[in-house]
Design a protein around this motif. Sequence first.
Motif, short mmCIF file in Angstrom:
data_model
loop_
_atom_site.label_atom_id
_atom_site.label_comp_id
_atom_site.label_asym_id
_atom_site.label_seq_id
_atom_site.Cartn_x
_atom_site.Cartn_y
_atom_site.Cartn_z
N ARG A 14 3.57 -10.47 -1.14
CA ARG A 14 5.17 -11.05 -0.96
C ARG A 14 5.62 -11.19 -2.10
O ARG A 14 7.40 -11.16 -1.77
N HIS A 15 5.68 -10.15 -3.48
CA HIS A 15 7.26 -10.05 -4.64
C HIS A 15 7.65 -8.53 -3.42
O HIS A 15 8.82 -8.97 -2.85
N PHE A 16 7.15 -8.00 -2.83
CA PHE A 16 7.74 -6.45 -1.77
C PHE A 16 8.68 -7.55 -0.95
O PHE A 16 9.82 -6.78 -0.66
N LEU A 17 7.40 -8.71 -0.80
CA LEU A 17 8.29 -8.74 1.34
C LEU A 17 9.85 -9.82 0.81
O LEU A 17 10.27 -9.66 2.17
N THR B 135 4.95 6.52 9.04
CA THR B 135 3.07 6.20 8.82
C THR B 135 3.19 4.81 7.20
O THR B 135 2.47 4.24 7.34
N ASP B 136 4.64 5.13 6.57
CA ASP B 136 4.81 4.03 5.69
C ASP B 136 4.22 2.51 6.39
O ASP B 136 3.28 2.26 5.62
N LEU B 137 5.06 2.39 7.57
CA LEU B 137 4.82 0.85 7.57
C LEU B 137 3.91 0.83 7.88
O LEU B 137 2.81 -0.09 8.40
N LEU B 138 2.81 1.60 8.64
CA LEU B 138 1.81 1.54 9.11
C LEU B 138 0.65 0.72 8.48
O LEU B 138 -0.14 0.21 8.64
N VAL B 139 0.87 1.78 7.02
CA VAL B 139 -0.11 1.84 6.07
C VAL B 139 0.35 -0.13 5.19
O VAL B 139 -0.48 -0.92 5.39
N ALA B 140 1.59 0.04 5.09
CA ALA B 140 2.60 -1.38 4.86
C ALA B 140 1.55 -2.14 5.63
O ALA B 140 0.64 -3.69 5.07
N TYR C 9 21.50 9.27 13.02
CA TYR C 9 20.03 9.90 12.84
C TYR C 9 19.94 9.71 10.89
O TYR C 9 18.83 9.28 10.32
N ARG C 10 20.45 11.04 10.89
CA ARG C 10 21.38 10.91 9.35
C ARG C 10 21.12 9.65 8.73
O ARG C 10 21.04 9.20 7.39
N LEU C 11 21.97 8.75 9.26
CA LEU C 11 22.41 7.33 8.64
C LEU C 11 21.27 6.34 8.23
O LEU C 11 21.06 6.21 7.33
N HIS C 12 20.65 6.70 9.38
CA HIS C 12 19.16 5.93 9.16
C HIS C 12 18.07 5.83 8.11
O HIS C 12 17.26 5.85 7.86
N ALA C 13 18.23 7.60 8.25
CA ALA C 13 16.81 8.26 7.19
C ALA C 13 17.66 7.98 5.39
O ALA C 13 16.93 7.21 4.74
N LEU C 14 18.90 8.17 5.45
CA LEU C 14 19.58 7.93 4.47
C LEU C 14 20.12 6.20 3.81
O LEU C 14 19.12 5.85 2.80
N ALA C 15 19.57 4.91 4.86
CA ALA C 15 19.71 4.04 4.46
C ALA C 15 18.69 2.75 4.51
O ALA C 15 18.69 2.11 3.65
N THR C 16 17.38 3.65 5.17
CA THR C 16 16.32 2.46 5.19
C THR C 16 15.37 3.00 4.59
O THR C 16 13.80 2.40 5.61
N ARG C 17 14.80 3.71 3.32
CA ARG C 17 14.16 3.83 2.58
C ARG C 17 13.43 2.67 2.86
O ARG C 17 14.00 2.23 0.93
N LEU C 18 12.05 2.41 2.42
CA LEU C 18 11.99 1.06 2.43
C LEU C 18 10.57 1.51 0.65
O LEU C 18 10.38 2.28 0.54
N PRO C 19 11.46 0.71 -0.03
CA PRO C 19 10.60 0.39 -1.72
C PRO C 19 9.62 -0.12 -1.56
O PRO C 19 9.33 -0.70 -2.29
N LEU C 20 8.50 1.06 -1.27
CA LEU C 20 7.62 0.34 -1.29
C LEU C 20 6.55 1.14 -2.43
O LEU C 20 7.09 1.48 -3.26
N PRO C 21 5.64 -0.38 -2.97
CA PRO C 21 5.49 -0.22 -4.50
C PRO C 21 3.85 1.03 -4.36
O PRO C 21 3.64 0.81 -3.76
N ALA C 22 3.85 0.61 -5.08
CA ALA C 22 2.45 1.18 -5.50
C ALA C 22 1.20 0.79 -6.36
O ALA C 22 1.81 -0.50 -7.18
N ALA C 23 -0.04 0.06 -5.49
CA ALA C 23 -0.48 -0.57 -6.09
C ALA C 23 -0.82 -0.99 -7.29
O ALA C 23 -1.36 -1.50 -7.80
N SER C 24 -0.76 0.26 -8.60
CA SER C 24 -0.68 0.06 -9.60
C SER C 24 -0.17 -0.35 -10.38
O SER C 24 -0.30 -1.07 -11.71
N ASP C 25 0.80 -0.68 -9.66
CA ASP C 25 2.41 -1.50 -10.02
C ASP C 25 1.93 -3.28 -10.50
O ASP C 25 2.78 -4.09 -10.53
#
Length: 425
Positions: A93-96, A203-208, A260-276
Amino acid sequence: MLSQLASSDTPSRIYAVLSSANESLPVGDAAAYLRSQLNAAAAQPPLLPLRYDELAAWIGHHAQAAADAYHRYQVAREYGAPRRHFATIAQARHFLREAAPGRLADGASLYGVVERWDDVDFQPMIASYLEQLGHGVPDRNRYLLYRDLLASGSGAADAGPVGGATAPDRWRSGALELALAHSGEDFLPELIGYNLGRQQPCTDLLVARHELAELGLNADAFASAGVAAGSGPSALLSLRGIMARVGDPAAFYRRVADGYRLHALATRLPLPAASDAMAPLGAEPVLPPDAVADRAAPPPVPQPPQASAGDDHGPHIARSGQAAQAGPGMQAGRAEQAGSSEHGLAAEPQQRVRAERPVIRHHFPADEHAWEAIGCELRLLEARLAASDSKEEAMATLSRLLAPALQHSPAGLMAARIYTQLFNL
């Protein structure tokens, strides 16, 4: 107001203005912000192939790589590996909440082509935008789904406060989506390139999404299975037709690559690690039994797009709404008569037959004060559509209500339902 914000490059404030239905949008301000961000993206290495005719194969290769990586994750989980990103619901929920600005504006840039509904080549992208809006059904509207997901966890039902020490990266993707939505005419190649990136399987979206579903949360509100696995190559399909019409395909494609480069630069999801999850984010609530039992199934493995770019440099093949037998001379005459945009995009007459009667068969009194008596916003919309003399006029009225700041309002939802019906005629 926005001109100062664009020059200071403050994504949170850009986001606040462009996502508000009560704020007017000064001409050129969204464009100024986009230019500043495109300049930053231009300093990054190229990502797309240098040749357009290699694009479809390149996209297919990367889609397969994302599918393979997600499959490896699934296999590891079956053999007992822990979740990669979310150890507890509190952490999820914190991530969302942190991801809210970008997720609430996800797909908003596609609004920049909504007024091109009568152009066959743009229709795949418009269909993608209507899907984001849930075709006007509140329970399928992505904005409302995410807002409800936030509210269900006793969190804020919006993107959160604008001020404070929040990192600009949290707001950048949403600000860019909204800026492109309002500047689609001037940044058409970049808008297409941005959505090429957004629609790539991730892949990150699929996993999340998988892990949120395991925790009993509405993973579709975060990213539907289609979005996470690549929501369909609508930007690629549109690009194939458009590239056959532009005056300088190489220059147009370079700008697509910039988007396309603009998307790659701006939309990296700050996904946490489960260990956090050891951070003090609060105790994990106890879920009711039915919430655990109804966990969503994992999304399907994404498939590479089937589009082929091999024949895109040949003659433009007529599609539905066009004269299939029109020869090169007739095609050239039509393009010359219609003119072209600043991108060199020939405005071929692909629009459908004009309606000869009002779109909605309902007559209001021919009284100059009749409009004043219509107090309900939805009835006023119905009256305006009933007074439309053509499909083109009705679609223009509806398009304004599909803007990102309005699409989730009652009038916007109604407009999406009617727009979808007329769009599919």
